[in-house]
Scaffold this motif. Structure first.
Motif, PDB file in Angstrom:
ATOM      1  N   MET A 112      18.494  10.907 -12.606  1.00 56.44           N
ATOM      2  CA  MET A 112      17.856  10.298 -11.438  1.00 56.44           C
ATOM      3  C   MET A 112      17.244   8.959 -11.811  1.00 56.44           C
ATOM      4  SD  MET A 112      15.921  13.515  -9.618  1.00 56.44           S
ATOM      5  CE  MET A 112      15.300  12.416  -8.341  1.00 56.44           C
ATOM      6  N   LYS A 113      17.229   8.043 -10.856  1.00 61.58           N
ATOM      7  CA  LYS A 113      16.584   6.751 -11.062  1.00 61.58           C
ATOM      8  C   LYS A 113      15.082   6.905 -10.960  1.00 61.58           C
ATOM      9  CE  LYS A 113      20.294   3.900  -9.066  1.00 61.58           C
ATOM     10  NZ  LYS A 113      20.598   2.901  -8.028  1.00 61.58           N
ATOM     11  N   GLY A 114      14.356   6.369 -11.952  1.00 68.79           N
ATOM     12  CA  GLY A 114      12.912   6.367 -11.878  1.00 68.79           C
ATOM     13  C   GLY A 114      12.437   5.410 -10.796  1.00 68.79           C
ATOM     14  N   LYS A 115      11.365   5.788 -10.086  1.00 63.33           N
ATOM     15  CA  LYS A 115      10.889   4.956  -8.988  1.00 63.33           C
ATOM     16  C   LYS A 115       9.887   3.912  -9.478  1.00 63.33           C
ATOM     17  CE  LYS A 115       8.858   4.807  -4.402  1.00 63.33           C
ATOM     18  NZ  LYS A 115       8.313   5.547  -3.243  1.00 63.33           N
ATOM     19  N   VAL A 116      10.151   2.672  -9.122  1.00 63.64           N
ATOM     20  CA  VAL A 116       9.257   1.547  -9.413  1.00 63.64           C
ATOM     21  C   VAL A 116       8.775   0.965  -8.093  1.00 63.64           C
ATOM     22  CG1 VAL A 116       9.044  -0.757 -10.432  1.00 63.64           C
ATOM     23  CG2 VAL A 116      10.444   0.981 -11.565  1.00 63.64           C
ATOM     24  N   CYS A 117       7.469   0.857  -7.944  1.00 64.97           N
ATOM     25  CA  CYS A 117       6.893   0.164  -6.792  1.00 64.97           C
ATOM     26  C   CYS A 117       6.399  -1.195  -7.259  1.00 64.97           C
ATOM     27  CB  CYS A 117       5.745   0.964  -6.193  1.00 64.97           C
ATOM     28  SG  CYS A 117       4.961   0.156  -4.775  1.00 64.97           S
ATOM     29  N   VAL A 118       6.942  -2.240  -6.685  1.00 67.73           N
ATOM     30  CA  VAL A 118       6.529  -3.602  -7.018  1.00 67.73           C
ATOM     31  C   VAL A 118       5.738  -4.168  -5.843  1.00 67.73           C
ATOM     32  CG1 VAL A 118       7.245  -5.914  -7.698  1.00 67.73           C
ATOM     33  CG2 VAL A 118       8.594  -3.932  -8.426  1.00 67.73           C
ATOM     34  N   GLU A 160      -3.778  -2.714   5.263  1.00 62.96           N
ATOM     35  CA  GLU A 160      -2.341  -2.786   4.979  1.00 62.96           C
ATOM     36  C   GLU A 160      -1.995  -1.989   3.724  1.00 62.96           C
ATOM     37  OE1 GLU A 160      -1.068  -7.047   7.021  1.00 62.96           O
ATOM     38  OE2 GLU A 160      -2.015  -7.048   5.029  1.00 62.96           O
ATOM     39  N   ILE A 161      -2.843  -2.058   2.698  1.00 59.93           N
ATOM     40  CA  ILE A 161      -2.592  -1.283   1.483  1.00 59.93           C
ATOM     41  C   ILE A 161      -2.810   0.205   1.740  1.00 59.93           C
ATOM     42  CG2 ILE A 161      -3.295  -0.894  -0.908  1.00 59.93           C
ATOM     43  CD1 ILE A 161      -1.726  -3.473  -0.432  1.00 59.93           C
ATOM     44  N   ILE A 162      -3.824   0.550   2.529  1.00 57.27           N
ATOM     45  CA  ILE A 162      -4.042   1.954   2.884  1.00 57.27           C
ATOM     46  C   ILE A 162      -2.793   2.528   3.556  1.00 57.27           C
ATOM     47  CG2 ILE A 162      -5.340   3.494   4.416  1.00 57.27           C
ATOM     48  CD1 ILE A 162      -7.804   1.735   3.856  1.00 57.27           C
ATOM     49  N   ASP A 163      -2.197   1.744   4.439  1.00 56.63           N
ATOM     50  CA  ASP A 163      -0.985   2.201   5.137  1.00 56.63           C
ATOM     51  C   ASP A 163       0.180   2.411   4.168  1.00 56.63           C
ATOM     52  OD1 ASP A 163      -2.382   2.075   7.510  1.00 56.63           O
ATOM     53  OD2 ASP A 163      -1.587   0.115   8.093  1.00 56.63           O
ATOM     54  N   CYS A 164       0.184   1.673   3.063  1.00 59.87           N
ATOM     55  CA  CYS A 164       1.268   1.791   2.069  1.00 59.87           C
ATOM     56  C   CYS A 164       0.985   2.847   1.006  1.00 59.87           C
ATOM     57  CB  CYS A 164       1.475   0.444   1.370  1.00 59.87           C
ATOM     58  SG  CYS A 164       2.084  -0.889   2.408  1.00 59.87           S
ATOM     59  N   ALA A 165      -0.221   3.430   1.024  1.00 62.76           N
ATOM     60  CA  ALA A 165      -0.659   4.315  -0.057  1.00 62.76           C
ATOM     61  C   ALA A 165       0.297   5.474  -0.340  1.00 62.76           C
ATOM     62  CB  ALA A 165      -2.062   4.834   0.233  1.00 62.76           C
ATOM     63  N   GLY A 186       1.851   5.817  -4.020  1.00 63.64           N
ATOM     64  CA  GLY A 186       1.419   6.958  -4.818  1.00 63.64           C
ATOM     65  C   GLY A 186       2.537   7.785  -5.406  1.00 63.64           C
ATOM     66  N   CYS A 187       3.755   7.689  -4.883  1.00 63.36           N
ATOM     67  CA  CYS A 187       4.855   8.498  -5.425  1.00 63.36           C
ATOM     68  C   CYS A 187       5.683   7.740  -6.456  1.00 63.36           C
ATOM     69  CB  CYS A 187       5.733   9.033  -4.303  1.00 63.36           C
ATOM     70  SG  CYS A 187       6.624   7.771  -3.377  1.00 63.36           S
ATOM     71  N   ALA A 188       5.261   6.533  -6.835  1.00 62.38           N
ATOM     72  CA  ALA A 188       5.993   5.749  -7.838  1.00 62.38           C
ATOM     73  C   ALA A 188       5.652   6.212  -9.243  1.00 62.38           C
ATOM     74  CB  ALA A 188       5.678   4.273  -7.678  1.00 62.38           C
ATOM     75  N   LYS A 189       6.640   6.187 -10.110  1.00 60.97           N
ATOM     76  CA  LYS A 189       6.420   6.506 -11.524  1.00 60.97           C
ATOM     77  C   LYS A 189       5.823   5.306 -12.254  1.00 60.97           C
ATOM     78  CE  LYS A 189       8.871   8.432 -15.514  1.00 60.97           C
ATOM     79  NZ  LYS A 189      10.180   8.996 -15.968  1.00 60.97           N
ATOM     80  N   ILE A 221      -4.704   3.185  -6.467  1.00 62.23           N
ATOM     81  CA  ILE A 221      -3.822   4.211  -5.906  1.00 62.23           C
ATOM     82  C   ILE A 221      -2.890   4.739  -6.995  1.00 62.23           C
ATOM     83  CG2 ILE A 221      -1.944   4.641  -4.271  1.00 62.23           C
ATOM     84  CD1 ILE A 221      -3.276   2.509  -2.452  1.00 62.23           C
ATOM     85  N   GLY A 222      -2.363   3.837  -7.816  1.00 57.68           N
ATOM     86  CA  GLY A 222      -1.507   4.259  -8.915  1.00 57.68           C
ATOM     87  C   GLY A 222      -2.233   5.139  -9.909  1.00 57.68           C
ATOM     88  N   ARG A 223      -3.455   4.779 -10.254  1.00 59.15           N
ATOM     89  CA  ARG A 223      -4.241   5.585 -11.207  1.00 59.15           C
ATOM     90  C   ARG A 223      -4.504   6.981 -10.658  1.00 59.15           C
ATOM     91  NH1 ARG A 223      -7.356   3.343 -15.275  1.00 59.15           N
ATOM     92  NH2 ARG A 223      -9.135   4.657 -14.717  1.00 59.15           N
ATOM     93  N   GLU A 224      -4.807   7.057  -9.365  1.00 54.89           N
ATOM     94  CA  GLU A 224      -5.077   8.357  -8.751  1.00 54.89           C
ATOM     95  C   GLU A 224      -3.856   9.274  -8.786  1.00 54.89           C
ATOM     96  OE1 GLU A 224      -6.333   7.227  -4.877  1.00 54.89           O
ATOM     97  OE2 GLU A 224      -8.299   6.484  -5.547  1.00 54.89           O
ATOM     98  N   ASN A 225      -2.669   8.664  -8.910  1.00 52.63           N
ATOM     99  CA  ASN A 225      -1.428   9.438  -8.898  1.00 52.63           C
ATOM    100  C   ASN A 225      -0.700   9.404 -10.239  1.00 52.63           C
ATOM    101  OD1 ASN A 225      -0.883  10.320  -5.883  1.00 52.63           O
ATOM    102  ND2 ASN A 225      -1.767   8.265  -5.807  1.00 52.63           N
ATOM    103  N   ASN A 226      -1.425   9.023 -11.299  1.00 55.20           N
ATOM    104  CA  ASN A 226      -0.917   9.063 -12.681  1.00 55.20           C
ATOM    105  C   ASN A 226       0.313   8.193 -12.902  1.00 55.20           C
ATOM    106  OD1 ASN A 226      -2.892  11.034 -13.549  1.00 55.20           O
ATOM    107  ND2 ASN A 226      -1.717  12.548 -12.400  1.00 55.20           N
ATOM    108  N   ALA A 227       0.397   7.083 -12.210  1.00 57.21           N
ATOM    109  CA  ALA A 227       1.501   6.143 -12.430  1.00 57.21           C
ATOM    110  C   ALA A 227       1.256   5.325 -13.689  1.00 57.21           C
ATOM    111  CB  ALA A 227       1.650   5.218 -11.226  1.00 57.21           C
ATOM    112  N   PHE A 228       2.327   4.838 -14.268  1.00 52.46           N
ATOM    113  CA  PHE A 228       2.247   3.880 -15.374  1.00 52.46           C
ATOM    114  C   PHE A 228       2.171   2.493 -14.736  1.00 52.46           C
ATOM    115  CE2 PHE A 228       3.814   1.175 -18.789  1.00 52.46           C
ATOM    116  CZ  PHE A 228       3.203   1.724 -19.911  1.00 52.46           C
ATOM    117  N   ILE A 229       1.077   1.782 -14.967  1.00 54.64           N
ATOM    118  CA  ILE A 229       0.797   0.541 -14.238  1.00 54.64           C
ATOM    119  C   ILE A 229       0.954  -0.653 -15.170  1.00 54.64           C
ATOM    120  CG2 ILE A 229      -0.878  -0.719 -12.841  1.00 54.64           C
ATOM    121  CD1 ILE A 229      -2.231   2.088 -12.401  1.00 54.64           C
TER     122      ILE A 229
END
Length: 308
Positions: A1-7, A125-130, A134-137, A156-164
């Motif tokens: 599977m492709k890892g998800k990146v949020c930019v 706007e960021i709240i709407d994108c949360a 939050g589901c990005a790796k 948001i990334g920290r709350e969801n354990n993303a690598f930032i």
């Protein structure tokens, strides 16, 4: 599977002029060529991440002007897995004026950016994108947006354990507490010097700058040095990755190519050293075509890795 990146990052329209040298103050210089293209560090890095094998969600903000219409058409045509384009009618779409010089066969560039809508991202706007953030790796951010929005995305990334990943460009003063929020900082030599007051020109100076960045709160530090290679510091553990060869004609988007490709490979579970190696090859190939957008044929990247 492709890892998800949020930019989350900027979109700019790049207006580029190429000449035998940079114009002097007050001088009108005839360009050898010119072009208008899509750019902005966020959009560029998202494109590189997509080409490098990630599932990419790009979030950016544009104006309702003609550049904004251009942006919407262009970004939809890329084929991101998810695309969120915020819009304002009070500020212009971001744009950048770029000079590329061929003087003495050394390709260099100068860039002046009007961030426009990129600096007007609201809390709501960021709240709407949360949910999608939050589901990005892996989350990748730069400094071409307002810091309040960038920090909100990071939380948001920290709350969801993303690598930032933070690419600290353009040069802006940020607090140590801000640097301490992210997993990894990737800076080029000039950015590292700006952040540490240490001139980076070899492995030893890169190590000194990396240590100062650790002292400022950075957990993992990458310092890219162009043809000199890339320095990676995880604190006590350090390594150096040589650069890949290239025959550059335009280095404008090399840093964005590196960062996007690096984020993609981390999301796909490469080690940091493996990700740096791939990103270095991707950046090298990206310099061999005109324009800031790193739209690279990934087959050429693998060829470069095999032949380097």
């Amino acid at each position: 599977m492709k890892g998800k990146v949020c930019v989350f990052g900027s979109f700019n329209v790049d207006l580029m002029a190429r000449a035998s040298r940079f114009p002097l103050p007050g001088e009108s210089l005839v360009a050898n060529s010119s072009m208008t293209s899509a750019g902005g560090k966020g959009a560029n890095q998202a494109l590189a991440a997509l080409k490098s094998g990630a599932n990419v969600h790009y979030i950016g903000k544009i104006g309702s002007d003609s550049f904004g219409h251009f942006a919407r058409r262009h970004l939809k045509s890329i084929g991101f897995d998810a695309l969120t384009l915020l819009e304002t009618d009070t500020l212009p779409t971001g744009n950048a004026l770029i000079y590329v010089s061929d003087e003495k066969s050394k390709v260099e560039n100068m860039i002046c950016v009007d961030p426009g809508a990129n600096m007007d991202v609201t809390e709501q706007e960021i709240i709407d994108c949360a949910p999608s953030i939050g589901c990005a790796k892996v989350i990748l951010v730069q400094l071409e947006n307002n810091l309040s929005a960038i920090e909100q995305v990071i939380h948001i990334g920290r709350e969801n354990n993303a690598f930032i990943i933070l690419n600290p460009t353009p040069k802006r003063v940020v607090e140590d507490s801000f640097l301490g929020l992210v997993s990894l900082v990737t800076a080029n030599a000039n950015q590292a010097e700006f952040m540490t007051d240490i001139k980076v020109y070899n492995q030893q100076s890169a190590a000194a700058a990396a240590q100062k960045l650790h002292d400022r709160g950075c957990k993992i530090v990458i310092i890219t040095m162009g043809l000199l290679g890339t320095f990676l510091s995880e604190g006590e553990s350090q390594c150096f990755v040589p650069a890949c060869y290239s025959m550059p004609v335009d280095s404008t988007g090399a840093s964005d190519a590196f960062n996007g490709a690096f984020a993609a490979r981390v999301a796909n579970d490469d080690t940091l050293k493996q990700a740096i190696r791939f990103a270095s090859a991707y950046a090298a190939v990206s310099t061999e075509t005109l324009g800031a957008a790193p739209n690279v044929d990934v087959a050429k990247v693998y060829d470069r890795l095999l032949s380097d």
